[in-house]
Design a protein around this motif. Sequence first.
Motif, PDB file in Angstrom:
ATOM      1  N   HIS A   1       0.879  -1.187   0.000  1.00  0.00           N
ATOM      2  CA  HIS A   1       0.000   0.000   0.000  1.00  0.00           C
ATOM      3  C   HIS A   1       0.910   1.229   0.000  1.00  0.00           C
ATOM      4  CE1 HIS A   1      -3.412  -2.537   1.010  1.00  0.00           C
ATOM      5  NE2 HIS A   1      -2.648  -3.096   1.957  1.00  0.00           N
ATOM      6  N   VAL A   2       0.714   2.125  -0.970  1.00  0.00           N
ATOM      7  CA  VAL A   2       1.557   3.335  -1.056  1.00  0.00           C
ATOM      8  C   VAL A   2       0.657   4.575  -1.122  1.00  0.00           C
ATOM      9  CG1 VAL A   2       3.548   4.378  -2.218  1.00  0.00           C
ATOM     10  CG2 VAL A   2       3.055   1.947  -2.552  1.00  0.00           C
ATOM     11  N   THR A   3       1.003   5.594  -0.306  1.00  0.00           N
ATOM     12  CA  THR A   3       0.279   6.868  -0.345  1.00  0.00           C
ATOM     13  C   THR A   3       1.220   7.930  -0.920  1.00  0.00           C
ATOM     14  OG1 THR A   3      -0.914   6.192   1.620  1.00  0.00           O
ATOM     15  CG2 THR A   3      -1.081   8.518   1.004  1.00  0.00           C
ATOM     16  N   PHE A   4       0.744   8.678  -1.913  1.00  0.00           N
ATOM     17  CA  PHE A   4       1.580   9.669  -2.597  1.00  0.00           C
ATOM     18  C   PHE A   4       1.150  11.091  -2.230  1.00  0.00           C
ATOM     19  CE2 PHE A   4       1.650   5.847  -5.131  1.00  0.00           C
ATOM     20  CZ  PHE A   4       2.999   5.696  -5.442  1.00  0.00           C
ATOM     21  N   GLY A   5       2.121  12.012  -2.295  1.00  0.00           N
ATOM     22  CA  GLY A   5       1.830  13.419  -2.074  1.00  0.00           C
ATOM     23  C   GLY A   5       1.273  14.064  -3.341  1.00  0.00           C
ATOM     24  N   GLY A   6       1.655  13.533  -4.485  1.00  0.00           N
ATOM     25  CA  GLY A   6       1.196  14.098  -5.750  1.00  0.00           C
ATOM     26  C   GLY A   6       0.615  13.040  -6.647  1.00  0.00           C
ATOM     27  N   ALA A   7       1.150  12.988  -7.883  1.00  0.00           N
ATOM     28  CA  ALA A   7       0.606  12.059  -8.866  1.00  0.00           C
ATOM     29  C   ALA A   7       0.853  10.609  -8.461  1.00  0.00           C
ATOM     30  CB  ALA A   7       1.264  12.322 -10.218  1.00  0.00           C
ATOM     31  N   VAL A   8      -0.096   9.773  -8.871  1.00  0.00           N
ATOM     32  CA  VAL A   8       0.017   8.336  -8.583  1.00  0.00           C
ATOM     33  C   VAL A   8       0.534   7.655  -9.850  1.00  0.00           C
ATOM     34  CG1 VAL A   8      -1.251   6.265  -7.945  1.00  0.00           C
ATOM     35  CG2 VAL A   8      -1.870   8.459  -6.925  1.00  0.00           C
ATOM     36  N   PRO A   9       1.647   6.945  -9.762  1.00  0.00           N
ATOM     37  CA  PRO A   9       2.201   6.329 -10.963  1.00  0.00           C
ATOM     38  C   PRO A   9       1.431   5.090 -11.419  1.00  0.00           C
ATOM     39  CG  PRO A   9       3.478   5.692  -9.062  1.00  0.00           C
ATOM     40  CD  PRO A   9       2.439   6.647  -8.560  1.00  0.00           C
ATOM     41  N   ASN A  10       1.636   4.730 -12.689  1.00  0.00           N
ATOM     42  CA  ASN A  10       1.094   3.470 -13.213  1.00  0.00           C
ATOM     43  C   ASN A  10       2.148   2.385 -12.981  1.00  0.00           C
ATOM     44  OD1 ASN A  10      -0.078   1.402 -14.541  1.00  0.00           O
ATOM     45  ND2 ASN A  10       0.323   2.189 -16.614  1.00  0.00           N
ATOM     46  N   VAL A  11       1.795   1.362 -12.215  1.00  0.00           N
ATOM     47  CA  VAL A  11       2.779   0.299 -11.912  1.00  0.00           C
ATOM     48  C   VAL A  11       2.369  -1.033 -12.521  1.00  0.00           C
ATOM     49  CG1 VAL A  11       3.603   1.373  -9.777  1.00  0.00           C
ATOM     50  CG2 VAL A  11       1.668  -0.242  -9.697  1.00  0.00           C
ATOM     51  N   ALA A  12       1.284  -1.057 -13.251  1.00  0.00           N
ATOM     52  CA  ALA A  12       0.748  -2.320 -13.781  1.00  0.00           C
ATOM     53  C   ALA A  12       1.750  -3.039 -14.669  1.00  0.00           C
ATOM     54  CB  ALA A  12      -0.543  -2.046 -14.547  1.00  0.00           C
ATOM     55  N   ASP A  13       2.657  -2.268 -15.284  1.00  0.00           N
ATOM     56  CA  ASP A  13       3.613  -2.898 -16.196  1.00  0.00           C
ATOM     57  C   ASP A  13       4.903  -3.327 -15.496  1.00  0.00           C
ATOM     58  OD1 ASP A  13       4.248  -0.281 -15.635  1.00  0.00           O
ATOM     59  OD2 ASP A  13       5.361  -0.006 -17.514  1.00  0.00           O
ATOM     60  N   VAL A  14       4.999  -3.076 -14.189  1.00  0.00           N
ATOM     61  CA  VAL A  14       6.207  -3.477 -13.452  1.00  0.00           C
ATOM     62  C   VAL A  14       6.196  -5.000 -13.287  1.00  0.00           C
ATOM     63  CG1 VAL A  14       7.437  -3.300 -11.253  1.00  0.00           C
ATOM     64  CG2 VAL A  14       6.298  -1.288 -12.217  1.00  0.00           C
ATOM     65  N   PRO A  15       7.328  -5.670 -13.561  1.00  0.00           N
ATOM     66  CA  PRO A  15       7.361  -7.135 -13.425  1.00  0.00           C
ATOM     67  C   PRO A  15       6.958  -7.592 -12.013  1.00  0.00           C
ATOM     68  CG  PRO A  15       9.353  -6.348 -14.488  1.00  0.00           C
ATOM     69  CD  PRO A  15       8.606  -5.131 -14.041  1.00  0.00           C
ATOM     70  N   GLY A  16       6.046  -8.581 -11.933  1.00  0.00           N
ATOM     71  CA  GLY A  16       5.639  -9.162 -10.651  1.00  0.00           C
ATOM     72  C   GLY A  16       4.460  -8.479 -10.004  1.00  0.00           C
ATOM     73  N   VAL A  17       4.028  -7.351 -10.567  1.00  0.00           N
ATOM     74  CA  VAL A  17       2.930  -6.600  -9.936  1.00  0.00           C
ATOM     75  C   VAL A  17       1.593  -7.044 -10.527  1.00  0.00           C
ATOM     76  CG1 VAL A  17       1.871  -4.320  -9.743  1.00  0.00           C
ATOM     77  CG2 VAL A  17       4.316  -4.600  -9.324  1.00  0.00           C
ATOM     78  N   SER A  18       0.600  -7.186  -9.649  1.00  0.00           N
ATOM     79  CA  SER A  18      -0.754  -7.534 -10.113  1.00  0.00           C
ATOM     80  C   SER A  18      -1.766  -6.914  -9.172  1.00  0.00           C
ATOM     81  CB  SER A  18      -0.927  -9.050 -10.153  1.00  0.00           C
ATOM     82  OG  SER A  18      -0.781  -9.565  -8.843  1.00  0.00           O
ATOM     83  N   GLY A  19      -3.003  -6.964  -9.549  1.00  0.00           N
ATOM     84  CA  GLY A  19      -4.109  -6.503  -8.694  1.00  0.00           C
ATOM     85  C   GLY A  19      -3.981  -5.056  -8.277  1.00  0.00           C
ATOM     86  N   VAL A  20      -3.633  -4.207  -9.225  1.00  0.00           N
ATOM     87  CA  VAL A  20      -3.430  -2.782  -8.893  1.00  0.00           C
ATOM     88  C   VAL A  20      -4.782  -2.099  -8.703  1.00  0.00           C
ATOM     89  CG1 VAL A  20      -2.468  -0.598  -9.688  1.00  0.00           C
ATOM     90  CG2 VAL A  20      -1.302  -2.754 -10.244  1.00  0.00           C
ATOM     91  N   SER A  21      -4.879  -1.334  -7.621  1.00  0.00           N
ATOM     92  CA  SER A  21      -6.085  -0.504  -7.435  1.00  0.00           C
ATOM     93  C   SER A  21      -5.657   0.856  -6.891  1.00  0.00           C
ATOM     94  CB  SER A  21      -7.065  -1.189  -6.476  1.00  0.00           C
ATOM     95  OG  SER A  21      -6.517  -1.246  -5.181  1.00  0.00           O
ATOM     96  N   VAL A  22      -6.350   1.879  -7.334  1.00  0.00           N
ATOM     97  CA  VAL A  22      -6.021   3.242  -6.902  1.00  0.00           C
ATOM     98  C   VAL A  22      -7.272   3.879  -6.318  1.00  0.00           C
ATOM     99  CG1 VAL A  22      -5.229   5.532  -7.647  1.00  0.00           C
ATOM    100  CG2 VAL A  22      -4.271   3.474  -8.711  1.00  0.00           C
TER     101      VAL A  22
ATOM    102  N   ARG B   1      -3.991   6.892  -2.901  1.00  0.00           N
ATOM    103  CA  ARG B   1      -3.500   5.614  -2.346  1.00  0.00           C
ATOM    104  C   ARG B   1      -3.535   4.522  -3.410  1.00  0.00           C
ATOM    105  NH1 ARG B   1      -3.071   3.073   2.832  1.00  0.00           N
ATOM    106  NH2 ARG B   1      -3.836   0.934   2.820  1.00  0.00           N
ATOM    107  N   LEU B   2      -2.404   3.848  -3.558  1.00  0.00           N
ATOM    108  CA  LEU B   2      -2.289   2.750  -4.526  1.00  0.00           C
ATOM    109  C   LEU B   2      -2.058   1.443  -3.766  1.00  0.00           C
ATOM    110  CD1 LEU B   2      -0.198   2.657  -7.769  1.00  0.00           C
ATOM    111  CD2 LEU B   2       0.262   0.939  -6.029  1.00  0.00           C
ATOM    112  N   SER B   3      -2.763   0.424  -4.184  1.00  0.00           N
ATOM    113  CA  SER B   3      -2.559  -0.911  -3.576  1.00  0.00           C
ATOM    114  C   SER B   3      -2.278  -1.906  -4.685  1.00  0.00           C
ATOM    115  CB  SER B   3      -3.802  -1.357  -2.812  1.00  0.00           C
ATOM    116  OG  SER B   3      -4.079  -0.455  -1.765  1.00  0.00           O
ATOM    117  N   CYS B   4      -1.387  -2.846  -4.407  1.00  0.00           N
ATOM    118  CA  CYS B   4      -1.111  -3.888  -5.396  1.00  0.00           C
ATOM    119  C   CYS B   4      -0.515  -5.127  -4.715  1.00  0.00           C
ATOM    120  CB  CYS B   4      -0.155  -3.377  -6.472  1.00  0.00           C
ATOM    121  SG  CYS B   4       1.475  -2.972  -5.831  1.00  0.00           S
ATOM    122  N   GLU B   5      -0.468  -6.197  -5.482  1.00  0.00           N
ATOM    123  CA  GLU B   5       0.163  -7.436  -5.015  1.00  0.00           C
ATOM    124  C   GLU B   5       1.476  -7.592  -5.749  1.00  0.00           C
ATOM    125  OE1 GLU B   5      -1.313  -9.571  -2.806  1.00  0.00           O
ATOM    126  OE2 GLU B   5      -2.981  -8.162  -2.579  1.00  0.00           O
TER     127      GLU B   5
END
Lengths: 504, 297
Positions: free
Chosen positions: B226-247, B251-255
């Motif tokens: 779970h990550v909370t950002f001060g500004g823009a929320v990045p797109n992490v769906a294309d990062v290797p190993g990441v799944s189940g992204v929700s914003v 606040r961004l959450s992922c597996e």
Amino acid sequence: MFVLATVAAFPVAFPTFAERVKAVATLQSFAILLGQPYHAETLAGFTQWRVTTAIALMGAIWGLLTGTGLLRGEEDAGRWEILLAGPVTKARATGETLVGLGAALIVMYVATALGTIGSMRLPGVHYSALAALAFAATLVSGAAIFVAVGALVSQISATRGQAATLAAGIMGVAFLLRMAADSKKGWEGLLWLTPFGWIEKVRPLRDIDVLAFLPMVALVVACVVATMALASMRDLGGSVLREGEGSPRVGGWVIGPTTLALRLVRGTAIAWLVGIAIFSFFSGAVTRSASALLADSPGFAQVLGRLGVRAASEAYLGITFFMAVLVLAVLAAGMMSAVRDEEASGRLDNLIVRPTPRVVWLFGRVAIACLVVLLGGVIAGAATWAGSESQHVGVPLDKLLQAGVNATPPAIVVIGAAVFVLGVGPRLVSAVAYGIPAYSFVVELVGSLVKGQDWIRDTSLLHHIELAPAAKPDWGQDLVLVLIAAALAVAGAIAFQLRDVSYA
Amino acid sequence: MATIIETRGLSKTYGSQLALRDLDLDVEEGEILGYLGPNGAGKTTTIRLLLGLIAPTAGGATVFGLDVTRDAPEVHRRLAYVPGEASLWPGLSGAETLALLGRVHGYVDEAYRDELIERFDFDPSKKVRSYSKGNRQKLSLIAALMTRAELLMLDEPTAGLDPLMEQTFRECMRESKRARQTVFLSSHILSEVEALCDRVAILRAGELLQIGTLAELRHLSALTVHVTFGGAVPNVADVPGVSGVSVEGQRLSCELTGPIQPLLERLTRYDVRELLSAKPSLEELFLSHYGGDGGTA
């Protein structure tokens, strides 16, 4: 079926009036078992005599087992707790169970009435439809009365076992009273004191006595009212009678599967053995009067000739041991049903997950069942002797002890057959164990009328036992029965060892 | 270390119904194995097979190196079993039941039995009929533990116990472990398994899904981030190993499965205010396997 078979067989077995009169004379010998024959030279009189007490007795056993099972057994098993957790009061649950039992009795009545009405189409039948309907009611009345008795004792007993034992005791006393009433001239008045007497007195097919239905209805209503009242007053699991306390010590004599089996069958076995002792003592005590009734009958000499006996008392006692054979077979069936129940309930797991081989457990249970049956036979012989000696009949003890032992092989076969079924189809154990004596009893009663069809009687276990002391025990024949039982038991034990444990 | 329980291709079917398929399992001496699965997954079937109460339709099992069917009495001499629902003789007292089961087993540590009676606050003078479900379960537990058997086969052993008694049970299990007893613990109480077991086996629809230590199972499973950002929320769906992204707002959450470095590299390019990551609990692990169907037998 029993009614239809009897009605169909009567004209074939006794085609002429002379033969019927002659046959009636011999029926007197069965009066103590089946009641006094009334106009038994007629098809209607013979049928009601032959069928009524036998069916009423079987119905009574079913009734007390079903009544106590549904109204105490379910409570013992904890299933009523779930039921009563819903919007159902105890009185309502009891009432609805009684309504269900009533519905079962109605179904039973309709099926029986179809049989009795159907019998009217057979040749030589002259009774009315109303009489046939009353006959069906008489046949079902034993079940109805003891369903009600079972329901009532379920409210005052601490356990299902206690309820069934109490109800069976009441049934035993009722049957003994009926036997007493039919054992001696002048004692007929006793028939009014027992449900089996009321059933005998109705005589629906010949000179019906409707008044005899009144005490039956009154007893059923009284039992139902008392049951409902007690059910609404007592706590779930509560009772008037107390159960004996367990031992608080870590010790005692229950040290293994076999001693456990002894402990488990102890209460029931003692109740049965006491019942057998009372029944046998009484049967012995009325030997003189019952034999006198026999001796009065014109056909008696012919009966004696067939049986090959020298004394009227021995002829009579032979017939009473026929009853002992049946009782011991039913006792064996009950013990083997309990064996299956140990497995079905999961209690057996407690032993066989410890270093107890299954067959060792089974052997212990079977050995105890055989011992109890043998003890029952010996007690039957000894108590009959004690009863007959109280009247100075003079039949020697050893002869009656032999008669008692001679009464046990059919029960041993029931045990062997039950073990076999336990091995190959465990869920059928009770049906087979109780079915064998019931089938044999019906075949004996019907089969004796069917000429030229001896193979039917050969399928009855009871047909392979000599009626000692009226006849000499055939120990060779008894040994064959025991060997058949042993073979069945061995095959069943092997199958039991190899199969999966089977739960309810 | 000796293998106490060994199964190979152990299978059981009832007609066309599969209860257990090709179970390969090894339980080592002194180990506490948690055996998990939803109702009907095949846990009790496994235990009954290991006890020789039912025969396998394929495969086989040994306990102490002995065949569970052929050598059942010898195997049973060295193990103790607690069923999920104790079915005992209602007419016997608790004391009589303990005496009987102890004698049948062949060995009882009497001092330990008396201690267990006290610790479980159990009154042995009453008839079994009068015991509550919890008290019947205590009776079964005491009967098993008092034998000091080398192997304890426990099928939902704490069903019906109150929390205090459950603590007592856990203490007993820790003592058993210290005494090098092996425990096969089938349980639905995940906190109990998490607290007691060295390894966990997860069963579904008659098949073993996973087996390993909790750490191993967690390692195989996704990390929740779970990550909370001060500004823009990045797109992490294309990062290797990441799944189940929700914003949700900032606040961004992922597996995350596998190495965390690629994700960290992406996140640190943004204004990260808070970063939380957690290994899944056993409950999350368990539930992640049972999102859909349950068992078969």
